[in-house]
Design an enzyme around this catalytic site. Structure first.
Site, PDB file in Angstrom:
ATOM      1  N   GLU A 144       5.223  -7.443   7.463  1.00 48.82           N
ATOM      2  CA  GLU A 144       4.096  -7.760   7.968  1.00 48.82           C
ATOM      3  C   GLU A 144       3.424  -6.758   8.593  1.00 48.82           C
TER       4      GLU A 144
ATOM      5  N   LYS B  90      -7.648  -3.806   6.223  1.00 47.77           N
ATOM      6  CA  LYS B  90      -7.686  -2.516   7.327  1.00 47.77           C
ATOM      7  C   LYS B  90      -8.854  -2.055   7.162  1.00 47.77           C
TER       8      LYS B  90
ATOM      9  N   TYR C  81       2.654  -7.777  16.217  1.00 49.27           N
ATOM     10  CA  TYR C  81       2.915  -6.732  15.053  1.00 49.27           C
ATOM     11  C   TYR C  81       3.731  -5.601  15.842  1.00 49.27           C
TER      12      TYR C  81
ATOM     13  N   PHE D 108       0.876  -1.179   0.054  1.00 46.82           N
ATOM     14  CA  PHE D 108       0.071  -0.167   0.104  1.00 46.82           C
ATOM     15  C   PHE D 108       1.006   1.233  -0.047  1.00 46.82           C
TER      16      PHE D 108
ATOM     17  N   ARG E 250     -11.048  -6.740  19.516  1.00 45.76           N
ATOM     18  CA  ARG E 250      -9.571  -7.007  18.995  1.00 45.76           C
ATOM     19  C   ARG E 250      -9.033  -7.517  20.562  1.00 45.76           C
ATOM     20  N   PRO E 251      -8.260  -8.404  20.748  1.00 46.12           N
ATOM     21  CA  PRO E 251      -7.711  -8.676  22.005  1.00 46.12           C
ATOM     22  C   PRO E 251      -6.518  -7.620  22.505  1.00 46.12           C
TER      23      PRO E 251
ATOM     24  N   LYS F  58       7.973  -4.615  15.158  1.00 45.60           N
ATOM     25  CA  LYS F  58       8.273  -3.409  14.824  1.00 45.60           C
ATOM     26  C   LYS F  58       9.409  -2.661  15.696  1.00 45.60           C
TER      27      LYS F  58
ATOM     28  N   PRO G 248     -18.021  -4.730  10.543  1.00 42.91           N
ATOM     29  CA  PRO G 248     -17.481  -5.147  11.717  1.00 42.91           C
ATOM     30  C   PRO G 248     -16.964  -4.215  12.528  1.00 42.91           C
ATOM     31  N   VAL G 249     -17.412  -3.431  13.385  1.00 43.64           N
ATOM     32  CA  VAL G 249     -16.747  -2.532  14.243  1.00 43.64           C
ATOM     33  C   VAL G 249     -16.477  -3.257  15.624  1.00 43.64           C
TER      34      VAL G 249
ATOM     35  N   ILE H 254      13.645  -9.960   1.995  1.00 47.95           N
ATOM     36  CA  ILE H 254      14.568  -9.044   2.306  1.00 47.95           C
ATOM     37  C   ILE H 254      15.472 -10.009   3.477  1.00 47.95           C
TER      38      ILE H 254
ATOM     39  N   THR I   7       6.278   2.290  12.996  1.00 46.03           N
ATOM     40  CA  THR I   7       5.131   2.939  13.195  1.00 46.03           C
ATOM     41  C   THR I   7       4.872   3.632  14.730  1.00 46.03           C
ATOM     42  N   ASP I   8       3.596   4.219  14.814  1.00 45.00           N
ATOM     43  CA  ASP I   8       3.308   4.705  16.158  1.00 45.00           C
ATOM     44  C   ASP I   8       3.114   3.700  17.158  1.00 45.00           C
ATOM     45  N   GLU I   9       2.841   2.499  16.607  1.00 46.08           N
ATOM     46  CA  GLU I   9       2.131   1.447  17.663  1.00 46.08           C
ATOM     47  C   GLU I   9       3.299   0.894  18.442  1.00 46.08           C
TER      48      GLU I   9
HETATM   49  P1  NAD Z   1       1.462  -3.561   3.305  1.00 46.34           P
HETATM   50  O1  NAD Z   1       1.394  -4.833   4.110  1.00 46.34           O
HETATM   51  O2  NAD Z   1       0.437  -3.089   2.512  1.00 46.34           O
HETATM   52  O3  NAD Z   1       2.776  -3.965   2.337  1.00 46.34           O
HETATM   53  C1  NAD Z   1       3.769  -4.722   2.677  1.00 46.34           C
HETATM   54  C2  NAD Z   1       4.724  -4.907   1.576  1.00 46.34           C
HETATM   55  O4  NAD Z   1       6.083  -5.664   2.045  1.00 46.34           O
HETATM   56  C3  NAD Z   1       3.903  -5.977   0.477  1.00 46.34           C
HETATM   57  O5  NAD Z   1       4.056  -5.612  -0.697  1.00 46.34           O
HETATM   58  C4  NAD Z   1       4.701  -7.311   0.822  1.00 46.34           C
HETATM   59  O6  NAD Z   1       4.711  -8.363  -0.167  1.00 46.34           O
HETATM   60  C5  NAD Z   1       5.994  -6.867   1.351  1.00 46.34           C
HETATM   61  N1  NAD Z   1       6.845  -7.896   2.071  1.00 46.34           N
HETATM   62  C6  NAD Z   1       6.328  -8.596   3.064  1.00 46.34           C
HETATM   63  N2  NAD Z   1       7.142  -9.472   3.679  1.00 46.34           N
HETATM   64  C7  NAD Z   1       8.468  -9.113   2.838  1.00 46.34           C
HETATM   65  C8  NAD Z   1       9.682  -9.623   2.849  1.00 46.34           C
HETATM   66  N3  NAD Z   1       9.973 -10.843   3.706  1.00 46.34           N
HETATM   67  N4  NAD Z   1      10.696  -9.286   1.886  1.00 46.34           N
HETATM   68  C9  NAD Z   1      10.095  -8.453   0.768  1.00 46.34           C
HETATM   69  N5  NAD Z   1       9.016  -7.886   0.886  1.00 46.34           N
HETATM   70  C10 NAD Z   1       8.392  -8.362   1.928  1.00 46.34           C
HETATM   71  O7  NAD Z   1       1.994  -2.370   4.170  1.00 46.34           O
HETATM   72  P2  NAD Z   1       1.868  -0.888   4.357  1.00 46.34           P
HETATM   73  O8  NAD Z   1       0.816  -0.786   4.995  1.00 46.34           O
HETATM   74  O9  NAD Z   1       2.210  -0.456   3.063  1.00 46.34           O
HETATM   75  O10 NAD Z   1       2.988  -0.616   5.089  1.00 46.34           O
HETATM   76  C11 NAD Z   1       4.478  -0.310   4.665  1.00 46.34           C
HETATM   77  C12 NAD Z   1       5.282  -0.012   5.978  1.00 46.34           C
HETATM   78  O11 NAD Z   1       4.860   1.168   6.688  1.00 46.34           O
HETATM   79  C13 NAD Z   1       5.229  -1.269   7.010  1.00 46.34           C
HETATM   80  O12 NAD Z   1       6.588  -0.991   7.489  1.00 46.34           O
HETATM   81  C14 NAD Z   1       4.370  -0.699   8.111  1.00 46.34           C
HETATM   82  O13 NAD Z   1       4.785  -1.227   9.339  1.00 46.34           O
HETATM   83  C15 NAD Z   1       4.472   0.986   8.068  1.00 46.34           C
HETATM   84  N6  NAD Z   1       3.554   1.721   8.543  1.00 46.34           N
HETATM   85  C16 NAD Z   1       2.318   1.391   8.074  1.00 46.34           C
HETATM   86  C17 NAD Z   1       1.198   2.215   8.179  1.00 46.34           C
HETATM   87  C18 NAD Z   1      -0.288   1.986   7.762  1.00 46.34           C
HETATM   88  O14 NAD Z   1      -0.793   2.733   8.354  1.00 46.34           O
HETATM   89  N7  NAD Z   1      -0.406   1.173   6.827  1.00 46.34           N
HETATM   90  C19 NAD Z   1       1.532   3.373   9.315  1.00 46.34           C
HETATM   91  C20 NAD Z   1       2.788   3.397   9.774  1.00 46.34           C
HETATM   92  C21 NAD Z   1       3.827   2.643   9.342  1.00 46.34           C
HETATM   93  O1  DAU Z   2      -0.770   3.243  13.563  1.00 44.02           O
HETATM   94  C1  DAU Z   2      -0.258   2.752  12.495  1.00 44.02           C
HETATM   95  C2  DAU Z   2      -0.683   1.318  12.189  1.00 44.02           C
HETATM   96  O2  DAU Z   2      -1.927   1.395  11.691  1.00 44.02           O
HETATM   97  C3  DAU Z   2       0.239   0.585  11.186  1.00 44.02           C
HETATM   98  O3  DAU Z   2       1.548   0.364  11.732  1.00 44.02           O
HETATM   99  C4  DAU Z   2      -0.568  -0.752  10.989  1.00 44.02           C
HETATM  100  O4  DAU Z   2       0.479  -1.541   9.999  1.00 44.02           O
HETATM  101  C5  DAU Z   2      -1.723  -0.522  10.230  1.00 44.02           C
HETATM  102  O5  DAU Z   2      -2.328  -1.810  10.243  1.00 44.02           O
HETATM  103  C6  DAU Z   2      -2.610   0.309  11.329  1.00 44.02           C
HETATM  104  O6  DAU Z   2      -3.019  -0.495  12.537  1.00 44.02           O
HETATM  105  P1  DAU Z   2      -4.459  -0.393  13.228  1.00 44.02           P
HETATM  106  O7  DAU Z   2      -4.788  -1.554  13.998  1.00 44.02           O
HETATM  107  O8  DAU Z   2      -4.821   0.882  13.906  1.00 44.02           O
HETATM  108  O9  DAU Z   2      -5.264  -0.332  11.675  1.00 44.02           O
HETATM  109  P2  DAU Z   2      -6.873  -1.235  11.496  1.00 44.02           P
HETATM  110  O10 DAU Z   2      -7.188  -0.653   9.919  1.00 44.02           O
HETATM  111  O11 DAU Z   2      -6.360  -2.804  11.496  1.00 44.02           O
HETATM  112  O12 DAU Z   2      -7.548  -0.984  12.518  1.00 44.02           O
HETATM  113  C7  DAU Z   2      -7.872   0.455  12.709  1.00 44.02           C
HETATM  114  C8  DAU Z   2      -8.882   0.609  13.841  1.00 44.02           C
HETATM  115  O13 DAU Z   2     -10.011  -0.014  13.247  1.00 44.02           O
HETATM  116  C9  DAU Z   2      -8.594  -0.228  14.933  1.00 44.02           C
HETATM  117  O14 DAU Z   2      -8.752   0.419  16.246  1.00 44.02           O
HETATM  118  C10 DAU Z   2      -9.190  -1.566  14.838  1.00 44.02           C
HETATM  119  C11 DAU Z   2     -10.544  -0.988  14.217  1.00 44.02           C
HETATM  120  N1  DAU Z   2     -11.311  -2.189  13.324  1.00 44.02           N
HETATM  121  C12 DAU Z   2     -10.257  -2.775  12.557  1.00 44.02           C
HETATM  122  C13 DAU Z   2     -10.989  -3.800  11.475  1.00 44.02           C
HETATM  123  C14 DAU Z   2     -10.091  -4.386  10.547  1.00 44.02           C
HETATM  124  C15 DAU Z   2     -12.425  -2.578  13.292  1.00 44.02           C
HETATM  125  O15 DAU Z   2     -13.078  -1.995  14.454  1.00 44.02           O
HETATM  126  N2  DAU Z   2     -12.769  -3.396  12.612  1.00 44.02           N
HETATM  127  C16 DAU Z   2     -12.241  -4.108  11.644  1.00 44.02           C
HETATM  128  O16 DAU Z   2     -12.766  -5.037  11.146  1.00 44.02           O
END
Ligand code: NAD
Ligand code: DAU
Length: 355
Positions: free
Chosen positions: A82, A197, A158, A10, A288-289, A162, A213-214, A58, A132-134
């Site tokens: 992941e 997500k 997760y 993404f 979510r647990p 990280k 599903p909230v 990687i 990530t902020d997590e």
């Molecule tokens: P994503 O899950 O959409 O994509 C992850 C990508 O990494 C995929 O293309 C996958 O094929 C690749 N990948 C996974 N394992 C791999 C491996 N072993 N070797 C090579 N490639 C591999 O993730 P995203 O949401 O785009 O997040 C990207 C980065 O940003 C992550 O490091 C995540 O922790 C960080 N991040 C995401 C968010 C968010 O809200 N999505 C917020 C803050 C930080």
């Molecule tokens: O804060 C940055 C992080 O944001 C990234 O590091 C992660 O990779 C990314 O997945 C995201 O984590 P969250 O757990 O916050 O994102 P998610 O979209 O899974 O969930 C957002 C919120 O929505 C969270 O409070 C859980 C809730 N949720 C999520 C799903 C999938 C629901 O209520 N129902 C759902 O079905």
């Protein structure tokens, strides 16, 4: 040139597209193409001079070493991971493989490469660790937003994986002087986000007339940032950030999950009035647990030191995201076949049959 990991995901695909549109600098994308990686995300740059895709892990040290020798990047932007919290709860090992072992192998290969560079190239080299902020855990209502100084308190597998990678990155700087920077971004949204997500899952379900599903009471808070703004922040940190430093990045846009889902439903009602009201599909499901209650980011440092600020307001970004998904139903179809359905059945028992 630069090496990007995870460029078919993404944020990675948004970063690659932005990079190639904004600069003529070549880029190599190393991606393992897990369930979350889609080469089609980058179809528009495939075959273009300056863009090279390498299918690989990687954690494959020999592969990464040979890529570094062959392409000699001036920087590595490490996004591969992941990323889904719920999947890490269901099965943490893949998170250890990629986020911990994979990150360490990548760091090992980059360290030897960097140590052998001529002095001027070594001085200019950067490794950008996209975290990530997590890793900071959860805030209570009324707590000050996360800054770079916040103690690490990862709550999910997760976040723990990280955090482990961040600690290795920090130690590489402290021990070897390796010029790494780390970013901690809040929740991203935008085109091409995998429909596991929150926003794309709700959108996908709403378009199919399925329940939304909230988790729990839906009053958990996230700080939303459009992926394009995140990519601009990564470029700014890469160019103007200081090695050894970390940067918190966020949209100053705190919303409860229920507010986000309702806002999404309101946009859908406008664009597809015949199928509304979409909010009737909202359904509370078991929480979510270990669910983190609130994330919020204080981005003052990255604003001050890298000259970055978000440009896309949440309402505008959400609307354009919905429009993108409506215009790319074939993308959603292509990523939601096979293993996606297995995941949804395991994570949301009975949801398909309630539709
Ligand atoms: P994503 O899950 O959409 O994509 C992850 C990508 O990494 C995929 O293309 C996958 O094929 C690749 N990948 C996974 N394992 C791999 C491996 N072993 N070797 C090579 N490639 C591999 O993730 P995203 O949401 O785009 O997040 C990207 C980065 O940003 C992550 O490091 C995540 O922790 C960080 N991040 C995401 C968010 C968010 O809200 N999505 C917020 C803050 C930080
Ligand atoms: O804060 C940055 C992080 O944001 C990234 O590091 C992660 O990779 C990314 O997945 C995201 O984590 P969250 O757990 O916050 O994102 P998610 O979209 O899974 O969930 C957002 C919120 O929505 C969270 O409070 C859980 C809730 N949720 C999520 C799903 C999938 C629901 O209520 N129902 C759902 O079905």
């Amino acid at each position: 040139m630069i090496l990007v990991t995870g460029g078919c995901g993404f944020i990675g695909s948004a970063f690659v597209l932005d990079w190639l549109a904004a600069s003529g600098e070549p880029l190599v994308n190393l991606d393992a193409l897990t369930y979350a990686g889609h080469p089609g995300n980058l179809a528009e740059v495939e075959g273009r001079p300056g863009y090279t895709f390498v299918h690989g892990d990687i954690a494959d040290l020999a592969l990464v070493q040979s890529l570094l020798q062959q392409h000699r990047p001036r920087a590595v932007v490490h996004l591969a991971a992941e990323t889904h919290v719920d999947r890490s709860i269901a099965g943490p090992e893949a998170f250890v493989h990629t986020n911990v072992l994979g990150s360490v192998r990548l760091l090992q290969a980059c360290l030897s490469y960097w140590q052998a560079l001529p002095p001027a190239e070594a001085a200019a080299f950067r490794f950008l660790n996209v975290s990530t902020d997590e890793v900071f855990g959860a805030l209570a209502r009324g707590d000050a937003p996360f800054t770079e100084q916040h103690p690490y308190r990862p709550n999910s597998p997760y976040a723990a994986s990280k955090a482990a990678a961040d600690h290795f990155v920090r130690s590489w700087w402290h021990t070897y002087g390796f010029p790494a920077l780390t970013t901690h971004c809040s929740n991203n949204y935008g085109p091409r986000q995998f429909p596991e997500k929150l926003i794309p899952l709700m959108l996908h379900n709403a378009l199919e007339g399925k329940p939304l599903p909230v988790y729990g009471d839906g009053l958990q808070v996230r700080d939303w940032l459009h992926v394009q703004d995140h990519c601009a922040a990564l470029r700014a940190v890469l160019e103007r950030g200081q090695p050894g430093e970390s940067y918190a990045i966020g949209g100053s846009c705190e919303r409860t999950n229920l507010d986000v889902v309702r806002a999404l439903c309101a946009v859908l009602d406008e664009l597809r009035p015949q199928a509304g009201p979409h909010a009737r599909l909202i359904e509370h499901v078991p929480d979510r647990p270990g669910h983190d209650r609130r994330y919020a980011i204080d981005s003052n440092k990255v604003r001050r030191e890298a000259g970055w600020g978000p440009k896309i307001a949440f309402g505008q970004g959400l609307r354009s995201t919905v429009e993108w998904y409506l215009a790319h139903r074939e993308w959603v179809q292509s990523v939601t076949s096979g293993s996606y359905r297995d995941w949804i059945q395991r994570q949301y028992p009975g949801l398909e049959t309630r539709a």
